[in-house]
Design an enzyme around this catalytic site. Structure first.
Site, PDB file in Angstrom:
ATOM      1  N   GLU A 284      -3.046  29.378 -16.234  1.00  0.00           N
ATOM      2  CA  GLU A 284      -3.712  29.651 -17.508  1.00  0.00           C
ATOM      3  C   GLU A 284      -5.049  28.945 -17.714  1.00  0.00           C
ATOM      4  O   GLU A 284      -5.964  29.533 -18.289  1.00  0.00           O
ATOM      5  CB  GLU A 284      -2.773  29.257 -18.660  1.00  0.00           C
TER       6      GLU A 284
ATOM      7  N   PHE B  39      -1.778  30.646 -24.521  1.00  0.00           N
ATOM      8  CA  PHE B  39      -0.678  30.370 -25.454  1.00  0.00           C
ATOM      9  C   PHE B  39      -1.113  29.504 -26.633  1.00  0.00           C
ATOM     10  O   PHE B  39      -0.556  28.457 -26.903  1.00  0.00           O
ATOM     11  CB  PHE B  39       0.430  29.674 -24.651  1.00  0.00           C
TER      12      PHE B  39
ATOM     13  N   GLN C  94       9.138  38.623 -17.894  1.00  0.00           N
ATOM     14  CA  GLN C  94       8.908  37.264 -17.420  1.00  0.00           C
ATOM     15  C   GLN C  94      10.122  36.392 -17.693  1.00  0.00           C
ATOM     16  O   GLN C  94      10.189  35.260 -17.229  1.00  0.00           O
ATOM     17  CB  GLN C  94       7.704  36.638 -18.144  1.00  0.00           C
TER      18      GLN C  94
ATOM     19  N   THR D 165       5.877  23.205 -23.824  1.00  0.00           N
ATOM     20  CA  THR D 165       5.941  22.228 -24.911  1.00  0.00           C
ATOM     21  C   THR D 165       7.363  22.121 -25.450  1.00  0.00           C
ATOM     22  O   THR D 165       7.729  21.115 -26.029  1.00  0.00           O
ATOM     23  CB  THR D 165       4.966  22.599 -26.045  1.00  0.00           C
TER      24      THR D 165
ATOM     25  N   PHE E  42       0.844  38.353 -18.142  1.00  0.00           N
ATOM     26  CA  PHE E  42      -0.109  37.542 -18.913  1.00  0.00           C
ATOM     27  C   PHE E  42       0.479  37.008 -20.212  1.00  0.00           C
ATOM     28  O   PHE E  42      -0.253  36.701 -21.150  1.00  0.00           O
ATOM     29  CB  PHE E  42      -1.391  38.339 -19.193  1.00  0.00           C
TER      30      PHE E  42
ATOM     31  N   ARG F 168       1.227  24.710 -29.371  1.00  0.00           N
ATOM     32  CA  ARG F 168       0.254  24.469 -28.295  1.00  0.00           C
ATOM     33  C   ARG F 168      -1.172  24.449 -28.862  1.00  0.00           C
ATOM     34  O   ARG F 168      -2.023  23.723 -28.373  1.00  0.00           O
ATOM     35  CB  ARG F 168       0.400  25.484 -27.155  1.00  0.00           C
TER      36      ARG F 168
ATOM     37  N   ALA G 170       3.793  29.294 -18.965  1.00  0.00           N
ATOM     38  CA  ALA G 170       3.280  27.939 -19.134  1.00  0.00           C
ATOM     39  C   ALA G 170       2.676  27.393 -17.835  1.00  0.00           C
ATOM     40  O   ALA G 170       2.671  26.183 -17.612  1.00  0.00           O
ATOM     41  CB  ALA G 170       4.371  27.008 -19.666  1.00  0.00           C
TER      42      ALA G 170
ATOM     43  N   ARG H 250      -1.704  34.332 -21.934  1.00  0.00           N
ATOM     44  CA  ARG H 250      -2.361  33.318 -21.106  1.00  0.00           C
ATOM     45  C   ARG H 250      -3.187  32.317 -21.927  1.00  0.00           C
ATOM     46  O   ARG H 250      -4.203  32.695 -22.517  1.00  0.00           O
ATOM     47  CB  ARG H 250      -3.255  34.039 -20.102  1.00  0.00           C
TER      48      ARG H 250
ATOM     49  N   GLU I 284       6.754  37.881 -21.871  1.00  0.00           N
ATOM     50  CA  GLU I 284       7.555  36.656 -22.004  1.00  0.00           C
ATOM     51  C   GLU I 284       8.655  36.879 -23.033  1.00  0.00           C
ATOM     52  O   GLU I 284       9.809  36.571 -22.790  1.00  0.00           O
ATOM     53  CB  GLU I 284       6.672  35.459 -22.391  1.00  0.00           C
TER      54      GLU I 284
HETATM   55  N1  LUZ Z   1       5.619  29.579 -23.125  1.00  0.00           N
HETATM   56  C1  LUZ Z   1       6.484  28.763 -23.747  1.00  0.00           C
HETATM   57  C2  LUZ Z   1       4.403  29.168 -22.763  1.00  0.00           C
HETATM   58  O1  LUZ Z   1       7.579  29.198 -24.077  1.00  0.00           O
HETATM   59  N2  LUZ Z   1       6.130  27.496 -23.968  1.00  0.00           N
HETATM   60  C3  LUZ Z   1       4.925  26.994 -23.629  1.00  0.00           C
HETATM   61  O2  LUZ Z   1       4.647  25.828 -23.849  1.00  0.00           O
HETATM   62  C4  LUZ Z   1       4.010  27.866 -23.011  1.00  0.00           C
HETATM   63  N3  LUZ Z   1       2.802  27.441 -22.680  1.00  0.00           N
HETATM   64  C5  LUZ Z   1       1.959  28.283 -22.120  1.00  0.00           C
HETATM   65  C6  LUZ Z   1       2.356  29.579 -21.874  1.00  0.00           C
HETATM   66  N4  LUZ Z   1       3.556  30.015 -22.190  1.00  0.00           N
HETATM   67 MO1  MOS Z   2       2.643  32.696 -20.736  1.00  0.00          MO
HETATM   68  S1  MOS Z   2       1.221  32.869 -22.100  1.00  0.00           S
HETATM   69  O1  MOS Z   2       3.768  33.817 -20.729  1.00  0.00           O
HETATM   70  O2  MOS Z   2       2.481  31.523 -19.667  1.00  0.00           O
END
Ligand code: LUZ
Ligand code: MOS
Length: 748
Positions: free
Chosen positions: A705, A338, A191, A434, A222, A304, A503, A336, A226
C-alpha cells in the site's frame, strides 16, 4: 523474474472464479437493486418475475434460513433489504435463472414500491444530524491549546478528498455448489475467505465447518474484496442452498461500480501552527468520513486515518478527531491505504497552506519536520527507524531537489502559457493490521515423495505477487529450487481462520508461517539423517538441492532425502502458525505499539499545466523507497509503479459523481477516468540502500500500500504549477484536481 502466473495470464488460460467450469445444472443469479437512496419498502411483488420463462426462483429477505445480517465489525447490514432501503443499488431481491441474461431481464418484472424518506449524502450534514457510526475518536500528543499563542503563524482551512472506485479487472464473483451433506462449497473472489465462510454460515444457519470457501486467484482487489465480496458469495449460497443446485453470481462492470463500495470520501478541517523557521509546533484536525449506509470496515479505516494524521512528520502537539458519518450511499470500504491517504492529503494541504503564508517552499517545511528515529508518534509509539530522513536525503542525492526546482522555474520563465510545478511527497506507513488480533497467519506445507512441495496459506494471490514471495521463502528455507514449490489455492479447509489478505501484510505474515512450517520439516529431516550418520543434527544442511554434512556436499539429493525419510515414516508435512510479536494497542488510552514497523519512502513529483486549456499532466514520479532486503525486486518495483498510478489517479482524474438523488453517474469506464498508459507518469524507483529489516520476512519490508501515497504529490505539484499561472490563487484543497477543476480555478 516474472509474476508466477504471467505466462498463464498472457495465454489467457488463468482461471478466475468466473472461468471455473460450472457443474451441470448450474443456475445464475441477478440481484435486484433498490432504485432509491432511502425509503420504506411499501410493496415487493416477485410473482410475475418468478412465473417468467427460464426463471427458477426469486428470493427475498423472507427466504433467508439464518440471519439476514452480513455485517462484519458492526451488525448493521442486511443481505437483502427487508423493510427499508438505505442506498441506491442495495439488493432487495435475487432472481435465479437458467442463464445470466434471463435473470437480468426478469428484473423488469419485479414490482417494487418504495416510499422515499429523507436522504443525506454529505458527511458533515450527517454529522450535524448525529448520524454516526460508533463514537468519534481523538488521538492526542502534547497540548495544542497551550501552543497556539506561541506560534509565529497559524493557518486554518478545509481539505476534501473524493472517493475512488477500485476498478479491479475481475468484478465481484462467486460460485456456490451445494454439498451432499447439506453444506456448501463456495468459490469466491474474496480477500477474506474466512469472512465469507463465517457470513455464509450465519446467513444459512450452518456451522462454519459446513462451509468451504476456496479462492483460486483474484483479478485485482485493492481492498474492494476485503469486506465486499461477502454479499455476492452469500447471495449465491442462499440460492444454492434453497434450490440444491449450483448457483453462479458475477456482476458486470456497471453493476459492480454502481452497487459496491469505494474509497471513503473525507471532508476535514485543519489548523496548523509553525514557528519562524518553519518548524511545526501544533496540528489539529477533524476528519469527517463519509461511511455510506453501513459500517463495513469504516471504523478500522477511520482508526488508520488517525494513525497517519501526521504522516512522516514529527509534530510535538497534535489533536486529531475523526468521526464516521452514516450517509445514504453504498457502504464505502477498504481501498489500498485504508484511510491513511485521506489523512496524509490533509497534512500536506496544511503544510502547503502554511508554506504559502510563510512564503517559503513547502519542501522546506517538509524537510525540517521529518520524523527522526526515537521521535514520539501521536499514538504512543516511537519511530524505530531513521528511514524518513534517509529516504529524503537519498532522493535529494539521486535527483537533486534544488536542481529540479531550478529547472522548473527556468522552464516557467521561458513559457507563458504552460507552467510546471513540483512537490515532494514523503510517506511513512505503519505495517500491521491496526486490529491487533488479525496479525496472525498459518501455513500448511506438504513435501511429496518426488521432492515437490505444495504450500497453502491464508494469503490470496491478487496479482500482487504474494505467491512468488512465499515460494521464495519456502525454497530458501528448505534449500531447494523455486520450481519445486507450488502455491495452492487459498482454502478454508486447509488453512482456517484466515485474516484478510490486506494491510500490506500477507507476504510478511504468511511468509513467516511458511518459514516456520518448512523449518519443522527441515528439523525432522536433519534429526533423522544425523541419527543415521552418527553426527549432530546441526551439521546437516540442505543447500542448492543437496544435503551437506559439515559443509561437505553428500551424494544425496533433496529428492533422495525426502523419499528416504518417507520410507522411514518421518512426516514430511507440517503446519505452523505465526503471530507478529510485540504489538499491542489500548483503545481506552489510544496509545500502544500498533505496528511491527513502518514502511517509508519519499518521492518528487513533477507536473505540467496547460494554462489555456487547463489540462494538468503529471510528468514524473521519482521515488526512493525503503523495501529492506527485497524478496523480489521486480515484483516490488511493479507494486510501486502500480500504486503510484493508482494514487495519481485518485488525486487527478478519478472522480465519482452522484446525482442529487444519490445515484452514481460515473458508472462505467467511459465516465470514470482511471489513468491509462498515456497519462501515467514516468515512474523511477530506487530502493534505499543498506536498509535491513529485522522484523519482516527474510529482511524484506512490505510494499503493497505505502507507495500509493506518493501519488498525493501529484495534487500539490499541479497546485504549484497553477500558482505560476495565477500568483494570486488561494490554494484550494479539493481532490481530485481534474482538468475541469483546473480550468475553473484558472478562469475564476
Ligand atoms: N484492513 C484491516 C486493512 O482490516 N485492518 C487494517 O489495519 C488494514 N490496513 C490497511 C489495509 N487494510
Ligand atoms: Mo486492503 S485496503 O484490503 O489492504
Amino acid at each position: 523474474m516474472k509474476h508466477d502466473d504471467a505466462l498463464l495470464h498472457a495465454r489467457g488460460v488463468s482461471q478466475y472464479v468466473r472461468d471455473i467450469p460450472v457443474p451441470q445444472g448450474t443456475l445464475y443469479a441477478a440481484p435486484v437493486p433498490s432504485p432509491v437512496a432511502h425509503g420504506k419498502i411499501a410493496r415487493l411483488d416477485t410473482e410475475a418475475a418468478a412465473a417468467h420463462g427460464g426463471i427458477a426462483a426469486v428470493f427475498t429477505a423472507r427466504d433467508i434460513p439464518g440471519q439476514n445480517q452480513i455485517g462484519n465489525m458492526v451488525l448493521d447490514e442486511p443481505l437483502l433489504a427487508a423493510d427499508e432501503v438505505d442506498y441506491v443499488g442495495q439488493p432487495v431481491a435475487l432472481i435465479i435463472a437458467e442463464s445470466m441474461a434471463a435473470a437480468r431481464e426478469a428484473r423488469a418484472l419485479i414490482k417494487l414500491e418504495v416510499e422515499p424518506l429523507p436522504a443525506v449524502f454529505d458527511p458533515r450534514e450527517a454529522y450535524a444530524q448525529g448520524s454516526l457510526i460508533g463514537i468519534p475518536r481523538t488521538f492526542a500528543l502534547g497540548d495544542v491549546d497551550k501552543i497556539w499563542p506561541s506560534c509565529h503563524i497559524v493557518v486554518v482551512g478545509r481539505a476534501d478528498s473524493g472517493g475512488q472506485e477500485h476498478i479491479y479487472l475481475e468484478t465481484q464473483s462467486a460460485l456456490a455448489i451445494p454439498r451432499d451433506d447439506g453444506g456448501m462449497k463456495v468459490y469466491s473472489a474474496t480477500q477474506s475467505p474466512t469472512l465469507v465462510q463465517r457470513i455464509i454460515a450465519r446467513v444459512l444457519g450452518l456451522a462454519m465447518h459446513q462451509v468451504e470457501v476456496d479462492v483460486p486467484r483474484l483479478g485485482g482487489a485493492f481492498g474492494g474484496k476485503e469486506d465486499q465480496a461477502t454479499a455476492w458469495a452469500a447471495l449465491a449460497s442462499l440460492a444454492a442452498f434453497r434450490l440444491k443446485r449450483p448457483v453462479k453470481l458475477v456482476l458486470n462492470r456497471h453493476e459492480d461500480v454502481r452497487w459496491t463500495g469505494k474509497r471513503h470520501p473525507y471532508s476535514s478541517d485543519y489548523k496548523i501552527g509553525l514557528d519562524q523557521d518553519g518548524k511545526i509546533l501544533a496540528y489539529e484536525v477533524t476528519f469527517y468520513q463519509n461511511a455510506g449506509a453501513a459500517a463495513d470496515l469504516s471504523l478500522a479505516i477511520l482508526e488508520r486515518t488517525l494513525f497517519h494524521t501526521t504522516n512522516s512528520y514529527f509534530v510535538p502537539n497534535v489533536r486529531a478527531t475523526a468521526a464516521s458519518c452514516r450517509t445514504h450511499l453504498p457502504p464505502f470500504t477498504a481501498f489500498r491505504g485504508f484511510g491513511a491517504p485521506q489523512a496524509m492529503f490533509v497534512m500536506e494541504a496544511a503544510i502547503a497552506h502554511a508554506a504559502s503564508a510563510l512564503r517559503i517552499q513547502a519542501a522546506e517545511i517538509q524537510r525540517r519536520n521529518l520524523l527522526r528515529q526515537g521521535d514520539d508518534l501521536p499514538y504512543g509509539m516511537k519511530l524505530e527507524t531513521d528511514s524518513p530522513a534517509r529516504c529524503w536525503a537519498a532522493l535529494d542525492k539521486r535527483h537533486d531537489l534544488a536542481a529540479c526546482r531550478a529547472r522548473v522555474e527556468a522552464f516557467n520563465r521561458g513559457h507563458a502559457l504552460t507552467k510546471k510545478g513540483l512537490a515532494v511527497m514523503p510517506v511513512c506507513f505503519g505495517i500491521s493490521f491496526t486490529t491487533t488480533f488479525l496479525n496472525q497467519a498459518a501455513s500448511l506445507v506438504h513435501v511429496y515423495t518426488d521432492g515437490s512441495v505444495g504450500v497453502s496459506t491464508a494469503a490470496v494471490e491478487m496479482g500482487q505477487g504474494v505467491n512468488r514471495k512465499i515460494r521464495r521463502v519456502a525454497a530458501r528455507t528448505l534449500g531447494i529450487s523455486l520450481d519445486r514449490v507450488r502455491m495452492e489455492s487459498t482454502n478454508t479447509t486447509r488453512v482456517a481462520n484466515t485474516s484478510p489478505t490486506a494491510a500490506s501484510s500477507a507476504a510478511d505474515l504468511n511468509g513467516h508461517a511458511t518459514r516456520l512450517a518448512c523449518l519443522q520439516i527441515l528439523e525432522r529431516l536433519r534429526q533423522a539423517l544425523a541419527a543415521e550418520r552418527g553426527c549432530s543434527a546441526g551439521e546437516i544442511n540442505i543447500d542448492n538441492e543437496y544435503v551437506l554434512q559439515a559443509h561437505q556436499r553428500l551424494d544425496f539429493s533433496w529428492e533422495q532425502l525426502v523419499s528416504w525419510a518417507y520410507a522411514r515414516r518421518i512426516p514430511i508435512s507440517a503446519y505452523a502458525g505465526y503471530a507478529t510479536p510485540g504489538i499491542h494497542f489500548d483503545k481506552s488510552k489510544e496509545k500502544g505499539r500498533p505496528f511491527a514497523y513502518h514502511a517509508v519512502g519519499a518521492a518528487v513529483v513533477e507536473a505540467t499545466v496547460d494554462g489555456l486549456r487547463g489540462v494538468p499532466r503529471v510528468d514524473s514520479v521519482k521515488i526512493v523507497h525503503d523495501v529492506g532486503q527485497s524478496l523480489d525486486p521486480v515484483i516490488d518495483r511493479g507494486q510501486i509503479e502500480g500504486a503510484v498510478a493508482q494514487g495519481v489517479g485518485w488525486m487527478t482524474c478519478e472522480e465519482l459523481i452522484y446525482s442529487a438523488e444519490g445515484k452514481i453517474l460515473t458508472d462505467s469506464m467511459a465516465t470514470y477516468k482511471v489513468p491509462d498508459i498515456n497519462d501515467t507518469p514516468e515512474v523511477s524507483v530506487d530502493f534505499l540502500e543498506d536498509a535491513p529489516q529485522p522484523v519482516g520476512i527474510l529482511g524484506a519490508k512490505t510494499v503493497g500500500e505505502p507507495p500509493l501515497m506518493f501519488g498525493i504529490g501529484a495534487y500539490f505539484a499541479i497546485l504549484d504549477a497553477l500558482r505560476f499561472l495565477r500568483p494570486d490563487l488561494t490554494p484550494v484543497f479539493l481532490a481530485p484536481m481534474t482538468a475541469e477543476r483546473t480550468l475553473l480555478l484558472l478562469s475564476r
